[in-house]
Design a protein around this motif. Structure first.
Motif, PDB file in Angstrom:
ATOM      1  N   PRO A   1       0.818  -1.234   0.000  1.00 22.57           N
ATOM      2  CA  PRO A   1       0.000   0.000   0.000  1.00 22.57           C
ATOM      3  C   PRO A   1       0.839   1.266   0.000  1.00 22.57           C
ATOM      4  CG  PRO A   1      -0.045  -1.038   2.166  1.00 22.57           C
ATOM      5  CD  PRO A   1       0.667  -1.992   1.249  1.00 22.57           C
ATOM      6  N   GLY A   2       2.140   1.134   0.368  1.00 24.88           N
ATOM      7  CA  GLY A   2       2.988   2.323   0.415  1.00 24.88           C
ATOM      8  C   GLY A   2       3.606   2.673  -0.926  1.00 24.88           C
ATOM      9  N   CYS A   3       4.330   1.705  -1.527  1.00 23.48           N
ATOM     10  CA  CYS A   3       5.038   1.976  -2.784  1.00 23.48           C
ATOM     11  C   CYS A   3       4.341   1.405  -4.013  1.00 23.48           C
ATOM     12  CB  CYS A   3       6.469   1.438  -2.706  1.00 23.48           C
ATOM     13  SG  CYS A   3       6.549  -0.375  -2.501  1.00 23.48           S
ATOM     14  N   GLY A   4       3.358   0.544  -3.799  1.00 30.51           N
ATOM     15  CA  GLY A   4       2.595  -0.022  -4.907  1.00 30.51           C
ATOM     16  C   GLY A   4       3.244  -1.207  -5.591  1.00 30.51           C
ATOM     17  N   GLU A   5       4.460  -1.597  -5.193  1.00 29.15           N
ATOM     18  CA  GLU A   5       5.138  -2.720  -5.828  1.00 29.15           C
ATOM     19  C   GLU A   5       4.619  -4.055  -5.265  1.00 29.15           C
ATOM     20  OE1 GLU A   5       9.351  -2.591  -5.883  1.00 29.15           O
ATOM     21  OE2 GLU A   5       9.450  -0.424  -6.246  1.00 29.15           O
ATOM     22  N   VAL A   6       4.603  -5.056  -6.140  1.00 32.43           N
ATOM     23  CA  VAL A   6       4.203  -6.402  -5.722  1.00 32.43           C
ATOM     24  C   VAL A   6       5.441  -7.116  -5.190  1.00 32.43           C
ATOM     25  CG1 VAL A   6       3.251  -8.612  -6.438  1.00 32.43           C
ATOM     26  CG2 VAL A   6       2.324  -6.501  -7.399  1.00 32.43           C
ATOM     27  N   ARG A   7       5.461  -7.400  -3.914  1.00 36.51           N
ATOM     28  CA  ARG A   7       6.619  -8.029  -3.288  1.00 36.51           C
ATOM     29  C   ARG A   7       6.207  -8.617  -1.942  1.00 36.51           C
ATOM     30  NH1 ARG A   7      10.688  -3.146  -1.729  1.00 36.51           N
ATOM     31  NH2 ARG A   7      11.722  -4.934  -0.744  1.00 36.51           N
ATOM     32  N   LEU A   8       7.158  -9.132  -1.182  1.00 36.82           N
ATOM     33  CA  LEU A   8       6.854  -9.622   0.152  1.00 36.82           C
ATOM     34  C   LEU A   8       6.304  -8.486   1.008  1.00 36.82           C
ATOM     35  CD1 LEU A   8       9.800 -11.954   1.273  1.00 36.82           C
ATOM     36  CD2 LEU A   8       7.523 -12.610   0.524  1.00 36.82           C
TER      37      LEU A   8
ATOM     38  N   ALA B   1      -2.438  -2.676   7.912  1.00 34.23           N
ATOM     39  CA  ALA B   1      -2.242  -3.241   6.574  1.00 34.23           C
ATOM     40  C   ALA B   1      -0.825  -3.789   6.442  1.00 34.23           C
ATOM     41  CB  ALA B   1      -2.496  -2.173   5.523  1.00 34.23           C
ATOM     42  N   ASP B   2      -0.676  -4.842   5.629  1.00 29.79           N
ATOM     43  CA  ASP B   2       0.651  -5.410   5.371  1.00 29.79           C
ATOM     44  C   ASP B   2       1.413  -4.504   4.398  1.00 29.79           C
ATOM     45  OD1 ASP B   2       0.063  -7.650   6.937  1.00 29.79           O
ATOM     46  OD2 ASP B   2      -0.843  -8.709   5.237  1.00 29.79           O
ATOM     47  N   ASN B   3       2.710  -4.293   4.652  1.00 26.11           N
ATOM     48  CA  ASN B   3       3.513  -3.514   3.726  1.00 26.11           C
ATOM     49  C   ASN B   3       4.890  -4.142   3.543  1.00 26.11           C
ATOM     50  OD1 ASN B   3       4.600  -2.863   6.186  1.00 26.11           O
ATOM     51  ND2 ASN B   3       4.533  -0.634   5.922  1.00 26.11           N
ATOM     52  N   CYS B   4       5.660  -3.607   2.587  1.00 25.19           N
ATOM     53  CA  CYS B   4       6.924  -4.229   2.208  1.00 25.19           C
ATOM     54  C   CYS B   4       8.029  -3.905   3.218  1.00 25.19           C
ATOM     55  CB  CYS B   4       7.332  -3.801   0.806  1.00 25.19           C
ATOM     56  SG  CYS B   4       7.894  -2.085   0.682  1.00 25.19           S
ATOM     57  N   ARG B   5       9.130  -4.575   3.069  1.00 28.21           N
ATOM     58  CA  ARG B   5      10.271  -4.422   3.991  1.00 28.21           C
ATOM     59  C   ARG B   5      10.795  -2.992   4.023  1.00 28.21           C
ATOM     60  NH1 ARG B   5      15.662  -4.859   2.362  1.00 28.21           N
ATOM     61  NH2 ARG B   5      17.169  -5.326   4.023  1.00 28.21           N
ATOM     62  N   ASP B   6      10.945  -2.381   2.846  1.00 26.84           N
ATOM     63  CA  ASP B   6      11.502  -1.031   2.805  1.00 26.84           C
ATOM     64  C   ASP B   6      10.564  -0.014   3.437  1.00 26.84           C
ATOM     65  OD1 ASP B   6      13.743  -2.011   1.533  1.00 26.84           O
ATOM     66  OD2 ASP B   6      12.975  -1.607  -0.482  1.00 26.84           O
TER      67      ASP B   6
END
Length: 476
Positions: free
Chosen positions: A24-31, A40-45
């Motif tokens: 939801p933060g950067c819009g990239e599909v990743r872990l 909400a779940d978000n990416c490592r970075d």
């Protein structure tokens, strides 16, 4: 271990590293191992997590399974060391490694290949002491591990296909004949009967479209019971097949369980081959047909439709039994292609005419089709509507039977009651064509139900229709 949002346990860590999707933060599909303030779940970075989550070998963002490597890279390394696909080069072993490492749930493959028996088999393939052919596998001690690996290789095209039930009967027969080695007067006729009657017939009827499960069971029982009869004849009368008289047959059948009637095919075969004079041996018919009440049937249907702890797979199978009166063995062997979407709804191919699945339960069938079990390891691409844990195979009828009984269903009673209810509503000939039964069987049910149309339904012309070209059923 701590992440920016606090301490994290091992289970949560593993779950976090298996959650993937758009951040939801950067819009990239990743872990998505992190968690935003609103949950909400978000990416490592975006989460500010510093823990390394990239495989040192392939660079994939995923859980590091061993020494900085992901599970798929670990699998490939271990399988390379076991199978040695490059020395000498073997394209089939290379493909096997690819199939196993690409499984949806590679952790299960890792656990499976570390088992002692499986590891021994894989090492045998790697050292080339076990050849990649059925003859080599047939010489191995029979075990679930051997048959699982064999079926995996067949399913993915690394061994030629063959009828599993027929091959199992051939192996069983060799053992059975050896067991009778001490008495040639019994061994010789039983071997001739099993090979020239049953095995010849099974080989002639084997085909990819037909399951031999019921036929093989019958062949085994008739072969075994015929051997018992000859042993009884020797023990009680000191006779071989040449001395069989009507009185011996009558005495044997009267003094034991109903399974003794399975010798009938053997006796008929001996008469046909002029090895004994003509004798009379009756068919055994069940005194009564098991039934449940229509009220019980409707309650079972209601229970299968309502969500409960029973897996959807077996609730769908139970509905096919309760609505359409199908034998459990036939249900277990249905293919995904037997579910057919037509303009007026979802249909199921059971006989000559597709039958309409009631609209109220059609979503259950679609849900099952899209989420069939046993597809996450090496069994993907399985054609069966009810796949087995064994690659390329459908669920065994006994397993399905057991699960249906846990639902409180008497399979024979439910099937007979379903057919009896159907013939009271529709002409028996239409029922036979739609459900894949013989006219004789359905007319017998109609007669037992006391329907007035049972005697003339065979004269009613069948409606003709040309269905529209169906869209292909969805597969995973």
């Amino acid at each position: 271990m701590k992440w920016p949002d606090g301490a994290i346990c091992g289970i949560c860590f593993t779950t976090a590293l298996r959650t993937r999707g758009p951040c939801p933060g950067c819009g990239e599909v990743r872990l998505l191992p992190g968690r935003t303030t609103d949950g909400a779940d978000n990416c490592r970075d975006c989460a500010g997590i510093t823990t390394t989550m990239t495989c040192d070998s392939c660079g994939t963002e995923t859980e590091r399974f061993r020494a900085g490597h992901c599970i798929r890279c670990v699998l490939k390394t271990d399988l390379d060391q076991l199978l040695h696909p490059h020395s000498p080069p073997d394209l089939r072993l290379k493909r096997l490694i690819g199939v196993l490492t690409e499984a949806e749930r590679p952790e299960s493959i890792y656990t499976w290949m570390r088992g002692a028996k499986t590891k021994e088999l894989l090492e045998g393939l790697g050292t080339r002491t076990i050849a990649l052919n059925h003859a080599a596998f047939d010489t191995l001690p029979s075990s679930r591990s051997v048959e699982y690996l064999r079926e995996l290789l067949i399913h993915h095209g690394m061994l030629e296909d063959r009828d599993r039930q027929l091959a199992a009967f051939e192996r069983w027969l060799v053992t059975r004949i050896l067991d009778l080695e001490g008495n040639p007067h019994i061994q010789a006729p039983i071997e001739r009967f099993a090979r020239w009657h049953h095995l010849k017939r099974l080989r002639a009827t084997a085909s990819p479209e037909k399951t031999l499960n019921t036929a093989v069971r019958s062949a085994k029982q008739e072969t075994t019971e015929s051997g018992k009869f000859l042993a009884w004849l020797d023990t009680h009368h000191e006779l071989t097949i040449a001395g069989i008289k009507q009185a011996h047959v009558n005495e044997y059948l009267a003094a034991g369980p109903s399974t003794r009637y399975a010798i009938r095919t053997f006796i008929v075969w001996l008469i046909k081959n002029k090895e004994i004079p003509r004798l009379e041996i009756p068919h055994r018919y069940a005194a009564t047909k098991p039934l449940i009440t229509q009220h019980q049937r409707l309650e079972l249907i209601r229970h299968c439709i309502e969500p409960n702890k029973t897996p959807l797979t077996f609730r769908v199978a139970a509905l096919i039994l309760l609505l359409f009166g199908q034998p459990v063995g036939k249900i277990a062997a249905l293919k995904c292609s037997d579910l057919q979407p037509l303009p007026d709804g979802l249909h199921l191919n059971l006989g000559n005419t597709p039958v309409l699945i009631p609209a109220q339960i059609a979503p259950m069938f679609w849900e099952h089709l899209h989420h069939r079990p046993n597809q996450q390891t090496s069994n993907r691409g399985n054609q069966w509507l009810f796949p087995s844990t064994i690659p390329g195979q459908h669920i065994h009828a006994d397993t399905m039977m057991s699960q249906l009984r846990t639902l409180g269903i008497n399979p024979s009673g439910a099937r007979n009651t379903a057919l009896r209810g159907l013939v009271q509503e529709l002409p028996p000939t239409l029922i036979a064509n739609a459900l894949g039964y013989s006219y004789q069987v359905i007319h017998k049910h109609a007669t037992d139900a006391g329907t007035t149309m049972a005697s003339y339904a065979g004269k009613i012309p069948l409606p003709t229709r040309t269905p529209s070209k169906p869209s292909p059923p969805a597969h995973e």
